[in-house]
Design an enzyme around this catalytic site. Structure first.
Site, mmCIF file in Angstrom:
data_model
loop_
_atom_site.group_PDB
_atom_site.id
_atom_site.type_symbol
_atom_site.label_atom_id
_atom_site.label_comp_id
_atom_site.label_asym_id
_atom_site.label_seq_id
_atom_site.Cartn_x
_atom_site.Cartn_y
_atom_site.Cartn_z
ATOM 1 C CG ASP A 52 -1.744 1.139 1.325
ATOM 2 O OD1 ASP A 52 -2.823 1.181 0.762
ATOM 3 O OD2 ASP A 52 -1.218 2.439 1.856
ATOM 4 C CE1 TYR A 57 0.929 8.297 2.673
ATOM 5 C CE2 TYR A 57 1.199 6.093 1.886
ATOM 6 C CZ TYR A 57 0.630 6.932 2.434
ATOM 7 O OH TYR A 57 -0.589 6.639 3.277
ATOM 8 C CB SER A 219 -1.904 -1.758 13.260
ATOM 9 O OG SER A 219 -0.827 -2.176 12.500
ATOM 10 C CG LEU A 220 3.081 -2.103 14.753
ATOM 11 C CD1 LEU A 220 4.420 -2.376 14.080
ATOM 12 C CD2 LEU A 220 2.984 -3.058 15.920
ATOM 13 C CE LYS A 228 11.960 -3.979 18.342
ATOM 14 N NZ LYS A 228 12.267 -4.190 17.032
ATOM 15 N NE ARG A 241 8.247 8.148 14.473
ATOM 16 C CZ ARG A 241 8.981 7.250 14.507
ATOM 17 N NH1 ARG A 241 8.657 5.788 14.609
ATOM 18 N NH2 ARG A 241 10.259 7.293 14.174
ATOM 19 C CB ALA A 294 9.380 -2.910 7.477
ATOM 20 N NE ARG A 295 11.752 4.942 9.914
ATOM 21 C CZ ARG A 295 12.009 6.252 9.035
ATOM 22 N NH1 ARG A 295 12.764 6.072 8.222
ATOM 23 N NH2 ARG A 295 11.387 7.091 9.673
#
Length: 330
Positions: A52, A57, A219-220, A228, A241, A294-295
Site C-alpha cells: 500500500d 508519500y 496498527s503499531l 522500543k 511523531r 518497515a524501513r
C-alpha cells in the site's frame, strides 16, 4: 499465509500489507532507499505480497520506489495506492503546509474531482510501472467535491481496466453509505490500533453489515506499540511523531504500562510486542489486511512472524483487560 479475499473481488490479499508511507522519506525524517527496497523484497519473499502506497508519500517517491522494486514481479503482488492529496495545484480543501524531500515548501490540498482522479491514476500507473492498480483508494474526503462524482471517476477507471477495485480511506459512515450507493466499495482504510479503537462503535458494524473490509493503518501506533520507543526518545529532524497525541509524555507512559502488563504473553510465546500487536489486530472483526511499515528487511522479517501464530481467547482477554486500565488524555 492465510490470504483473505478483497471484498467484492476475486483478489486475494496477504493478511499483512506492507505500508510504504515511511519509505517515502517525507514526514518520517528521511528514508534509505536501498534499505526500503530490501524491506519490500523481504516482504514479498515471505508472503507479504500486498503493498500500500500513495502519491503524496514523498511526493511520488514512495510509488517510484515500489514500482522499481516490483518490476518483473507484478504477477506476484497486489498494488494498492490512493489519490486526492495533491501538491501541484491549489484545488479543493487546503490540508497543510509541508516540505518535500528536498526541503522545498509545499502546500498540500485534498481534492477528489473526477478529472483530477483520472489524471492522478495515470501518474500513479507510470510511477508504479504497471498497467493496472488492484485497489485505488480515495485518500481523504474533500468538502468541495460530491463523493458521487469521485465514485463516477473510479467507475470509469474500472471500466477501462486501469483499476480492479475501489476503496476509500478515512471515510465516515455517512459518506461511505453515499459512496457505496454509486459503486461497490471494497475497503475503508482507517487508523486503528490496540490503543485507538474509535472505529469499533459504528464503523466496524457498518462494514460487517455491508461487506466492506477494513484496512487498518497505524496498527503499531507509529512504532509506539513495539515497546522500543521509550519516553524521552530523540527523533530525527522532520519526524512528525513527537507532535502526535500518543507520544505526549502522559500518554506515552500509559501505553508503556499496558505493554508491561502484556509482555508476559510475548515472553511465553517467544514473540515480540510488535508481533503480538499485529496479530491482535488481525483477529479483530471486519479486518481484511493489517498495514505495517518497515524501513529495512530486519523490521519486515520481524513483522512477518505475526502471521505465524494465533492468540488464544484467553490471551486476547488478558490484552483487552490491560487496555481497559489505560488512562489516555487525547
Amino acid at each position: 499465509m492465510n490470504n483473505k479475499q478483497l471484498p467484492g473481488t476475486n483478489i486475494m490479499l496477504s493478511p499483512i500489507t506492507y505500508g510504504a508511507f515511511a519509505i517515502g522519506g517525507w514526514f518520517w525524517g528521511g528514508a534509505d532507499e536501498g534499505e526500503a527496497i530490501k524491506a519490500i523484497e523481504a516482504a514479498i519473499d515471505n508472503g507479504v505480497t500486498t503493498i500500500d502506497t500513495a502519491p503524496v508519500y514523498g511526493m511520488g517517491h514512495s510509488e517510484t520506489v515500489v514500482g522499481n522494486t516490483v518490476k518483473g514481479k507484478r504477477d506476484q503482488v497486489q498494488l494498492l495506492t490512493k489519490f486526492g492529496m495533491i501538491w501541484d495545484a491549489e484545488d479543493g480543501d487546503f490540508a497543510f503546509d509541508t516540505k518535500d524531500n528536498d526541503g522545498k515548501p509545499v502546500k498540500v490540498y485534498k481534492f477528489n474531482g473526477k478529472q483530477s482522479v483520472i489524471e492522478e491514476c495515470e501518474r500513479s500507473l507510470k510511477r508504479l510501472q504497471t498497467d493496472y492498480i488492484d485497489l485505488l483508494q480515495m485518500h481523504w474526503p474533500d468538502s468541495t467535491t460530491p463523493i458521487e462524482e469521485t465514485m463516477e471517476a473510479l467507475e470509469i477507471l474500472i471500466q477501462q481496466g486501469k483499476i480492479r477495485a475501489a476503496g476509500v480511506c478515512n471515510c465516515p459512515v455517512d459518506l461511505l453509505t453515499r459512496a457505496n450507493a454509486v459503486l461497490p466499495i471494497s475497503t475503508n482504510q482507517l487508523a486503528y490500533s490496540m490503543v485507538n479503537r474509535g472505529i469499533e462503535k459504528d464503523m466496524v458494524p457498518f462494514c460487517m453489515e455491508n461487506g466492506i473490509g477494513i484496512l487498518p493503518h497505524t496498527s503499531l501506533q507509529k512504532g509506539l506499540l513495539t515497546g522500543k520507543i521509550k519516553p524521552g526518545h530523540i527523533f530525527n529532524e522532520g519526524d512528525h511523531r513527537p507532535n502526535t497525541p500518543y507520544f505526549k509524555e502522559h500518554n506515552h507512559k500509559e501505553v508503556m504500562k499496558v505493554l508491561e502488563n502484556i509482555q508476559q504473553i510475548a515472553t511465553d510465546r517467544n514473540i515480540s510486542l510488535a508481533q503480538l500487536t499485529i496479530n491482535w489486530t488481525m483477529q479483530q472483526p471486519a479486518i481484511t489486511s493489517v498495514l505495517v511499515g518497515a524501513r529495512d528487511a530486519a523490521q519486515m522479517l520481524d513483522n512477518v512472524k505475526a502471521a505465524s501464530f494465533k492468540l488464544t481467547p484467553t490471551e486476547l482477554a488478558i490484552i483487552n483487560t490491560a487496555l481497559l486500565d489505560m488512562d489516555l488524555s487525547l
